[in-house]
Design a protein around this motif. Structure first.
Motif, PDB file in Angstrom:
ATOM      1  N   THR A  39       0.830  -1.202   0.000  1.00 54.07           N
ATOM      2  CA  THR A  39       0.000   0.000   0.000  1.00 54.07           C
ATOM      3  C   THR A  39       0.865   1.253   0.000  1.00 54.07           C
ATOM      4  O   THR A  39       1.908   1.309   0.653  1.00 54.07           O
ATOM      5  CB  THR A  39      -0.901   0.027   1.254  1.00 54.07           C
ATOM      6  OG1 THR A  39      -1.703  -1.149   1.264  1.00 54.07           O
ATOM      7  CG2 THR A  39      -1.801   1.252   1.248  1.00 54.07           C
ATOM      8  N   ARG A  72       0.438   5.887  -0.812  1.00 57.49           N
ATOM      9  CA  ARG A  72      -0.479   7.024  -0.843  1.00 57.49           C
ATOM     10  C   ARG A  72      -0.092   7.947  -1.985  1.00 57.49           C
ATOM     11  O   ARG A  72       1.066   7.987  -2.422  1.00 57.49           O
ATOM     12  CB  ARG A  72      -0.419   7.816   0.473  1.00 57.49           C
ATOM     13  CG  ARG A  72      -0.940   7.045   1.671  1.00 57.49           C
ATOM     14  CD  ARG A  72      -0.764   7.847   2.954  1.00 57.49           C
ATOM     15  NE  ARG A  72      -1.246   7.113   4.116  1.00 57.49           N
ATOM     16  CZ  ARG A  72      -2.491   7.179   4.579  1.00 57.49           C
ATOM     17  NH1 ARG A  72      -3.383   7.956   3.980  1.00 57.49           N
ATOM     18  NH2 ARG A  72      -2.858   6.474   5.630  1.00 57.49           N
ATOM     19  N   GLU A 129      -5.614   9.429   0.032  1.00 58.75           N
ATOM     20  CA  GLU A 129      -6.092   8.119   0.465  1.00 58.75           C
ATOM     21  C   GLU A 129      -5.134   7.002   0.041  1.00 58.75           C
ATOM     22  O   GLU A 129      -4.568   7.044  -1.057  1.00 58.75           O
ATOM     23  CB  GLU A 129      -7.478   7.849  -0.110  1.00 58.75           C
ATOM     24  CG  GLU A 129      -8.544   8.810   0.386  1.00 58.75           C
ATOM     25  CD  GLU A 129      -8.657   8.802   1.903  1.00 58.75           C
ATOM     26  OE1 GLU A 129      -8.623   7.690   2.486  1.00 58.75           O
ATOM     27  OE2 GLU A 129      -8.766   9.890   2.501  1.00 58.75           O
ATOM     28  N   PRO A 130      -4.970   5.959   0.876  1.00 60.85           N
ATOM     29  CA  PRO A 130      -4.085   4.843   0.516  1.00 60.85           C
ATOM     30  C   PRO A 130      -4.685   3.978  -0.587  1.00 60.85           C
ATOM     31  O   PRO A 130      -5.903   3.923  -0.756  1.00 60.85           O
ATOM     32  CB  PRO A 130      -3.953   4.061   1.824  1.00 60.85           C
ATOM     33  CG  PRO A 130      -5.188   4.394   2.595  1.00 60.85           C
ATOM     34  CD  PRO A 130      -5.544   5.801   2.228  1.00 60.85           C
ATOM     35  N   PHE A 131      -3.826   3.310  -1.346  1.00 62.73           N
ATOM     36  CA  PHE A 131      -4.285   2.369  -2.373  1.00 62.73           C
ATOM     37  C   PHE A 131      -3.232   1.275  -2.536  1.00 62.73           C
ATOM     38  O   PHE A 131      -2.054   1.467  -2.235  1.00 62.73           O
ATOM     39  CB  PHE A 131      -4.558   3.076  -3.705  1.00 62.73           C
ATOM     40  CG  PHE A 131      -3.376   3.860  -4.250  1.00 62.73           C
ATOM     41  CD1 PHE A 131      -2.431   3.255  -5.070  1.00 62.73           C
ATOM     42  CD2 PHE A 131      -3.225   5.211  -3.951  1.00 62.73           C
ATOM     43  CE1 PHE A 131      -1.361   3.964  -5.576  1.00 62.73           C
ATOM     44  CE2 PHE A 131      -2.158   5.930  -4.452  1.00 62.73           C
ATOM     45  CZ  PHE A 131      -1.214   5.317  -5.269  1.00 62.73           C
ATOM     46  N   ARG A 132      -3.705   0.110  -3.011  1.00 59.93           N
ATOM     47  CA  ARG A 132      -2.818  -1.030  -3.197  1.00 59.93           C
ATOM     48  C   ARG A 132      -2.289  -1.069  -4.629  1.00 59.93           C
ATOM     49  O   ARG A 132      -2.949  -0.614  -5.554  1.00 59.93           O
ATOM     50  CB  ARG A 132      -3.547  -2.339  -2.885  1.00 59.93           C
ATOM     51  CG  ARG A 132      -3.729  -2.599  -1.413  1.00 59.93           C
ATOM     52  CD  ARG A 132      -4.290  -3.997  -1.174  1.00 59.93           C
ATOM     53  NE  ARG A 132      -4.213  -4.362   0.234  1.00 59.93           N
ATOM     54  CZ  ARG A 132      -5.118  -4.016   1.133  1.00 59.93           C
ATOM     55  NH1 ARG A 132      -6.199  -3.312   0.752  1.00 59.93           N
ATOM     56  NH2 ARG A 132      -4.963  -4.362   2.399  1.00 59.93           N
ATOM     57  N   TYR A 186       1.981   0.588 -10.153  1.00 58.67           N
ATOM     58  CA  TYR A 186       2.346   1.609  -9.161  1.00 58.67           C
ATOM     59  C   TYR A 186       2.497   2.985  -9.828  1.00 58.67           C
ATOM     60  O   TYR A 186       1.932   3.987  -9.358  1.00 58.67           O
ATOM     61  CB  TYR A 186       3.649   1.174  -8.494  1.00 58.67           C
ATOM     62  CG  TYR A 186       4.316   2.191  -7.597  1.00 58.67           C
ATOM     63  CD1 TYR A 186       3.848   2.440  -6.314  1.00 58.67           C
ATOM     64  CD2 TYR A 186       5.456   2.872  -8.033  1.00 58.67           C
ATOM     65  CE1 TYR A 186       4.492   3.347  -5.486  1.00 58.67           C
ATOM     66  CE2 TYR A 186       6.102   3.778  -7.216  1.00 58.67           C
ATOM     67  CZ  TYR A 186       5.615   4.017  -5.934  1.00 58.67           C
ATOM     68  OH  TYR A 186       6.246   4.920  -5.126  1.00 58.67           O
ATOM     69  N   ARG A 241      -0.950   4.317 -11.133  1.00 60.68           N
ATOM     70  CA  ARG A 241      -1.842   4.734 -10.047  1.00 60.68           C
ATOM     71  C   ARG A 241      -1.324   6.001  -9.346  1.00 60.68           C
ATOM     72  O   ARG A 241      -2.110   6.841  -8.902  1.00 60.68           O
ATOM     73  CB  ARG A 241      -2.005   3.597  -9.032  1.00 60.68           C
ATOM     74  CG  ARG A 241      -2.878   2.457  -9.550  1.00 60.68           C
ATOM     75  CD  ARG A 241      -2.893   1.305  -8.552  1.00 60.68           C
ATOM     76  NE  ARG A 241      -3.798   0.249  -8.994  1.00 60.68           N
ATOM     77  CZ  ARG A 241      -5.070   0.151  -8.620  1.00 60.68           C
ATOM     78  NH1 ARG A 241      -5.586   1.045  -7.804  1.00 60.68           N
ATOM     79  NH2 ARG A 241      -5.833  -0.832  -9.063  1.00 60.68           N
ATOM     80  N   ALA A 267      -3.072   9.631  -8.907  1.00 58.64           N
ATOM     81  CA  ALA A 267      -3.170  10.236  -7.577  1.00 58.64           C
ATOM     82  C   ALA A 267      -2.332  11.508  -7.483  1.00 58.64           C
ATOM     83  O   ALA A 267      -1.958  11.928  -6.397  1.00 58.64           O
ATOM     84  CB  ALA A 267      -2.718   9.226  -6.527  1.00 58.64           C
TER      85      ALA A 267
END
Length: 740
Positions: free
Chosen positions: A180, A182, A190-193, A200, A203, A207
């Protein structure tokens, strides 16, 4: 083969530390993996203000199984020796093998080392890397023992294969590795996997985090230059600032703002330096006038008002900063128009170096030396002296006190405001140059005279008090000063006998009262510079030193000390010149061959000689000539040592009993006739060509005759002929120093 993704997520990492941290993470992790037996295809590190990232492609899934054989003591060795061997291997005696060896039968241990899974190795290497990371400064937080540049919040560590992603099991002071992360602190917190590097990076960009530092820098420059171009302006290039700003933001948003009208008349250097140092702003220039008229700032977020509030706040802070600069500028202009006498007086109270006096003392020395050097560089002595007297006065100005990097540049403005000649003002700005191997070299004669005087005064001063560079330590930048002198001389093709200038300057240093005191405390007979005196000079120095009691050191003593220090300093110039010329592609042995010749303190002449010699040695004739010369020199040297005489009394042509020998006489006559005038005219290319023409007759001579003839008269004559070869070639360069 799996891919490895590591992210170390923390509070903001200082921009100046990010490049070193990226390299340290990449090197330490990959070195650790390789040492543990893993291989990989490619690795690259990234950084943003809040994260260090390493992506490794094509990692081995496990380390290989290894079998190690270790030879132990002889079979009949004492029991204690065998017990020690068993402890070191972790085996029992029944698992040892007895084998024949050249010293008899010995015990051999065969140790099986099974391979390990990549995840276990990665966990071990990453923990060691984190706990021993080489931050210039680090901190502890909370109750743990872990140190990091700023509090470390999370660790992402994934091994990804076609089958999926696996979190590497790792726990460091309660921070457990996971999958995880951020995004942007404000726009996507917000955190994400993630499942791997590609996922990575995609995403993160969604973000509002641009991971690649080079991409951020390119984006900033692209947006800034486009915004300036749209208004007919240009951004002042500053690669260092661009790198720093790219390390301050994760999502760069370029904004352009206006500078208050009240500040537009400040010198461009003042505006640019103030905005860069205090605000990290880029300067935007009007190419038609050269004035700085706007600024570019880089925000770390998008806003609903398109940055209007950010610009307004930055504008207020900038106005306060520039108000200070305008105040300094006004006061300094008033002082400059009044003749800068207050500054001159202030520098009498500023120490340059305890043994070398104040800045005012130094200015006086530089002015005297600039006047002496001026005729050698085509400058007016009065202007050179005048420029040297004012070039460093801006050190006492308020603007330079606030922005030390503007020294010299502000001096030009103040000299102009004082009504001094343009050449003087230009020398104020340029006398520190060149500051590095790629910095510009002044060409205006007055600027050159002051720049040389400044650097030579620094070097002779520190040599006089034995404060010379040692190893990698050079706190007074003396290597840079020496290279500056070399580039000034070579860049302007100056013909200066450097040793004469250095010696006269060194003598003035050692004649002062401060040096007398230092010399009496430590006569310095063991210092390196005294090795540059010949035996007669050294005996004279001892006699002169022993002659004084409580009175000042004698003039002879000081003269010889100055000579020794000057030669020592010249050797330092030669060392720096070697480095400079090797960078230019000239071989070290070529340089040594030319340094061994008289007149090696004329650097322009020295370089021309080296260039001409390299051009000749690079040809087949030149290469073979060196071999012929060395053969002649070896035979002659051996004969002189054996016979105890010097064969230098002139070879007589009438004793030449072979056509090849007679041809060599003719060739030497022709070479000497050409080399002499060419050397007097400093035409090294012509002299070298005449020397190279000796190749064929020297080769023919050695093929046709035996030098050590049974006829003693013929032998002596041929040895004297070899001396002519040595003397003729030696008048151009010392070929004994050429390799091969």
């Amino acid at each position: 083969m799996p891919d490895l993704l590591i992210e170390l997520f923390s509070e903001e990492i200082p921009a100046r530390m990010q490049a070193g941290a990226r390299e340290a993470l990449r090197q330490r992790v990959t070195d650790g993996l390789v040492e543990a037996g893993l291989t990989y295809g490619h690795a690259r590190a990234y950084s943003t203000p809040r994260r260090l990232v390493l992506a490794v492609e094509g990692l081995s899934p496990r380390s290989p199984d290894l079998k190690e054989e270790r030879k132990g003591p002889r079979v009949d060795a004492p029991e204690k020796a065998l017990e020690g061997f068993l402890r070191s291997t972790g085996l029992t005696k029944d698992r040892l093998e007895a084998r024949d060896d050249k010293k008899g039968r010995v015990w051999v241990a065969v140790i099986d080392k099974p391979g390990r899974e990549a995840a276990a190795i990665v966990a071990e290497v990453l923990e060691a890397t984190i706990r021993n990371f080489p931050w210039p400064k680090s901190m502890r937080w909370g109750a743990g023992s872990l140190r990091w540049v700023r509090p470390l919040h999370s660790i992402l560590c994934l091994l990804t294969t076609e089958a999926g992603a696996e979190v590497v099991p790792l726990d460091i002071d309660g921070i457990r590795a996971g999958d995880t992360t951020r995004g942007h602190r404000f726009m996507a917190p917000e955190p994400f996997r993630v499942t791997g590097f590609e996922d990575y990076a995609v995403r993160l960009k969604r973000a509002r985090v641009m991971l690649d530092q080079d991409e951020r820098a390119d984006q900033i420059w692209h947006d800034a230059t486009n915004a300036a171009f749209a208004q007919g302006l240009e951004v002042v290039e500053d690669k260092g600032l661009l790198t720093e700003v790219a390390g301050l933001v994760e999502w760069p948003v370029v904004l352009m703002g206006a500078i208050g009208e009240a500040f537009l008349d400040l010198p461009p250097e003042v505006l640019q330096t103030s905005m860069k140092e205090h605000q990290k702003f880029f300067s935007v220039r009007d190419p038609k006038t050269g004035r700085i008229v706007r600024f570019v700032t880089v925000a770390n977020r998008e806003t609903a008002d398109n940055g209007e509030t950010i610009l307004k706040g930055n504008g207020k802070v900038l106005s306060a900063r520039l108000s200070d600069a305008a105040f300094f500028w006004g006061n300094d202009l008033a002082a400059a128009k009044a003749g800068m006498e207050d500054w001159r007086e202030a520098l009498t109270h500023v120490t340059f170096q305890s043994a070398l006096g104040s800045q005012a003392d130094r200015i006086g020395r530089i002015a005297a030396l600039a006047r002496e050097i001026a005729p050698k560089v085509g400058a007016d002595p009065d202007l050179a002296e005048q420029a040297a007297k004012v070039a460093k006065l801006d050190l006492a100005s308020q603007m330079v006190y606030e922005f030390p990097e503007l020294q010299g540049l502000m001096g030009r403005y103040y000299a102009a405001a004082a009504g001094l000649p343009a050449e003087v003002a230009e020398a104020c700005a340029l006398h520190y140059k060149p500051l590095g191997p790629s910095d510009e070299v002044p060409t205006a004669p007055v600027s050159v005279a002051v720049a040389l005087a400044d650097k030579i005064d620094t070097l002779t001063g520190f040599w006089a008090i034995d404060e010379t560079p040692t190893g990698s330590k050079d706190p007074f930048a003396l290597r840079r000063a020496a290279l500056g002198v070399i580039r000034l001389v070579l860049g302007n093709v100056l013909r200066i006998k450097l040793l004469d200038v250095i010696n006269s300057k060194a003598l003035r240093f050692v004649e002062n009262e401060t040096y007398n005191t230092l010399a009496k405390e430590d006569v310095g007979w063991t210092t390196e510079e005294l090795t540059y005196l010949n035996s007669e000079e050294f005996d004279e120095l001892k006699t002169a030193h022993n002659a004084y009691q409580d009175a000042a050191l004698s003039g002879d003593y000081l003269r010889l000390i100055a000579v020794a220090k000057s030669r020592y300093l010249l050797s330092f110039f030669h060392d720096r010149l070697k480095v400079h010329l090797r960078a230019e592609g000239i071989r070290h042995d070529i340089i040594d061959a030319c340094l061994a010749m008289p007149g090696n303190d004329d650097l322009t002449l020295l370089v021309r000689r080296a260039e001409a010699l390299q051009a000749v040695i690079g040809t087949e004739d030149g290469e073979n000539l060196v071999q012929g010369f060395k053969r002649a020199n070896n035979i002659l040297s051996q004969a002189e040592e054996k016979d105890g005489v010097e064969y230098s009394f002139g070879a007589d042509r009438k004793f030449a009993d072979d056509p090849a020998e007679a041809a060599l006489f003719d060739a030497l006559d022709a070479a000497e006739a050409a080399i002499g005038p060419a050397m007097e005219a400093d035409d090294f290319a012509k002299a070298m060509a005449a020397m190279a023409a000796l190749r064929a007759p020297i080769d023919a001579f050695f093929e046709a005759v035996q030098v050590n003839s049974d006829n003693e008269i013929i032998r002596r004559n041929r040895l004297n002929l070899l001396h002519r070869i040595r003397a003729t070639c030696g008048s151009v360069a010392d070929l004994t120093r050429i390799d091969g």
